[in-house]
Design an enzyme around this catalytic site. Sequence first.
Site, PDB file in Angstrom:
ATOM      1  N   ARG A  68     -31.018   0.422  46.025  1.00  0.00           N
ATOM      2  CA  ARG A  68     -30.872  -0.546  44.926  1.00  0.00           C
ATOM      3  C   ARG A  68     -32.145  -1.366  44.735  1.00  0.00           C
ATOM      4  NH1 ARG A  68     -25.324  -0.892  43.496  1.00  0.00           N
ATOM      5  NH2 ARG A  68     -23.853  -0.540  45.179  1.00  0.00           N
TER       6      ARG A  68
ATOM      7  N   ASP B 176     -25.437  -2.300  34.362  1.00  0.00           N
ATOM      8  CA  ASP B 176     -26.618  -1.487  34.654  1.00  0.00           C
ATOM      9  C   ASP B 176     -26.562  -0.147  33.931  1.00  0.00           C
ATOM     10  OD1 ASP B 176     -24.465  -0.807  36.246  1.00  0.00           O
ATOM     11  OD2 ASP B 176     -25.666  -0.229  37.970  1.00  0.00           O
TER      12      ASP B 176
ATOM     13  N   ASP C 118     -21.582   5.176  31.715  1.00  0.00           N
ATOM     14  CA  ASP C 118     -21.508   6.621  31.937  1.00  0.00           C
ATOM     15  C   ASP C 118     -20.308   7.151  31.139  1.00  0.00           C
ATOM     16  OD1 ASP C 118     -21.450   9.159  33.112  1.00  0.00           O
ATOM     17  OD2 ASP C 118     -21.936   8.429  35.089  1.00  0.00           O
TER      18      ASP C 118
ATOM     19  N   LYS D 129     -21.981  -4.129  41.631  1.00  0.00           N
ATOM     20  CA  LYS D 129     -23.188  -4.720  42.173  1.00  0.00           C
ATOM     21  C   LYS D 129     -24.416  -4.320  41.360  1.00  0.00           C
ATOM     22  CE  LYS D 129     -21.349  -3.960  46.800  1.00  0.00           C
ATOM     23  NZ  LYS D 129     -21.408  -3.004  47.927  1.00  0.00           N
TER      24      LYS D 129
HETATM   25  C1  PRP Z   1     -21.332   1.839  37.850  1.00  0.00           C
HETATM   26  C2  PRP Z   1     -21.815   0.951  36.721  1.00  0.00           C
HETATM   27  C3  PRP Z   1     -20.623   0.815  35.851  1.00  0.00           C
HETATM   28  C4  PRP Z   1     -19.898   2.130  36.050  1.00  0.00           C
HETATM   29  C5  PRP Z   1     -20.233   3.030  34.912  1.00  0.00           C
HETATM   30  O1  PRP Z   1     -20.758   1.059  38.841  1.00  0.00           O
HETATM   31  O2  PRP Z   1     -22.278  -0.293  37.191  1.00  0.00           O
HETATM   32  O3  PRP Z   1     -19.814  -0.284  36.222  1.00  0.00           O
HETATM   33  O4  PRP Z   1     -20.370   2.713  37.257  1.00  0.00           O
HETATM   34  O5  PRP Z   1     -19.509   4.226  35.000  1.00  0.00           O
HETATM   35  P1  PRP Z   1     -18.415   4.638  33.926  1.00  0.00           P
HETATM   36  O6  PRP Z   1     -18.983   4.360  32.568  1.00  0.00           O
HETATM   37  O7  PRP Z   1     -18.214   6.116  34.181  1.00  0.00           O
HETATM   38  O8  PRP Z   1     -17.166   3.846  34.198  1.00  0.00           O
HETATM   39  P2  PRP Z   1     -20.422   1.646  40.304  1.00  0.00           P
HETATM   40  O9  PRP Z   1     -18.988   2.081  40.330  1.00  0.00           O
HETATM   41  O10 PRP Z   1     -21.442   2.657  40.696  1.00  0.00           O
HETATM   42  O11 PRP Z   1     -20.511   0.346  41.234  1.00  0.00           O
HETATM   43  P3  PRP Z   1     -21.784  -0.528  41.681  1.00  0.00           P
HETATM   44  O12 PRP Z   1     -22.360  -1.144  40.430  1.00  0.00           O
HETATM   45  O13 PRP Z   1     -21.189  -1.562  42.576  1.00  0.00           O
HETATM   46  O14 PRP Z   1     -22.760   0.384  42.378  1.00  0.00           O
END
Ligand code: PRP
Length: 182
Positions: free
Chosen positions: A167, A102, A105, A45
């Site tokens: 958000r 977004d 990580d 999201k």
């Molecule tokens: C976040 C972001 C990436 C992921 C990055 O999504 O949007 O998809 O984490 O992390 P990584 O590089 O360690 O894999 P999240 O799981 O928080 O979901 P959301 O966007 O629905 O909040």
Amino acid sequence: MGLRDDVAKVLISESEIQARVAELGREINAAYTDDDRLLLVCVLKGAFMFLADLVRHLDIRHEIDFMEISSYGSGTTSSGVVRILLDLAQSIEGRHVLIVEDIIDSGRTLDYITRNFYTRGPASVRVCTLLSKPSRREIAVPLDFVGFEIPDEFVLGYGLDFAEEYRNLPFIGVLKEEIYAE
Ligand code: PRP
């Protein structure tokens, strides 16, 4: 007390974000042509707000689609074991795809998505992310358009959540420690 009172500090202000998003839009306009029929894939999201602002700066022809991924993992780190909650509505075979995220990580989610996409026969797959935390990377993932490189702090706002909230904040902030320690 409102949501903003839970923010310890603003890391990237609304005006800084908007200026950088406009620049990213110009970079993307320069990188593709109308004939590429670019498909932007917003990873839900967190990227919803970034996508909505970014496309306002695009002059090239493009379409948008959405994908939602769930990562199983403990707390704030993703394990790399991911599940597709919502898949693309269309085929990407032969298409030029730009993944809009977004934050990158560990890189595990993006690594999964790009591997998955390459099995579908796209013409190209590139990545645009608003934020990147290079110090947290576990898997090397090429990033084509990056808004900001940030330190390893727990950030929220501008699409990013803490426990599904915050958000809506128009800036990137850092949460007060007492909130996430609760
Ligand atoms: C976040 C972001 C990436 C992921 C990055 O999504 O949007 O998809 O984490 O992390 P990584 O590089 O360690 O894999 P999240 O799981 O928080 O979901 P959301 O966007 O629905 O909040």
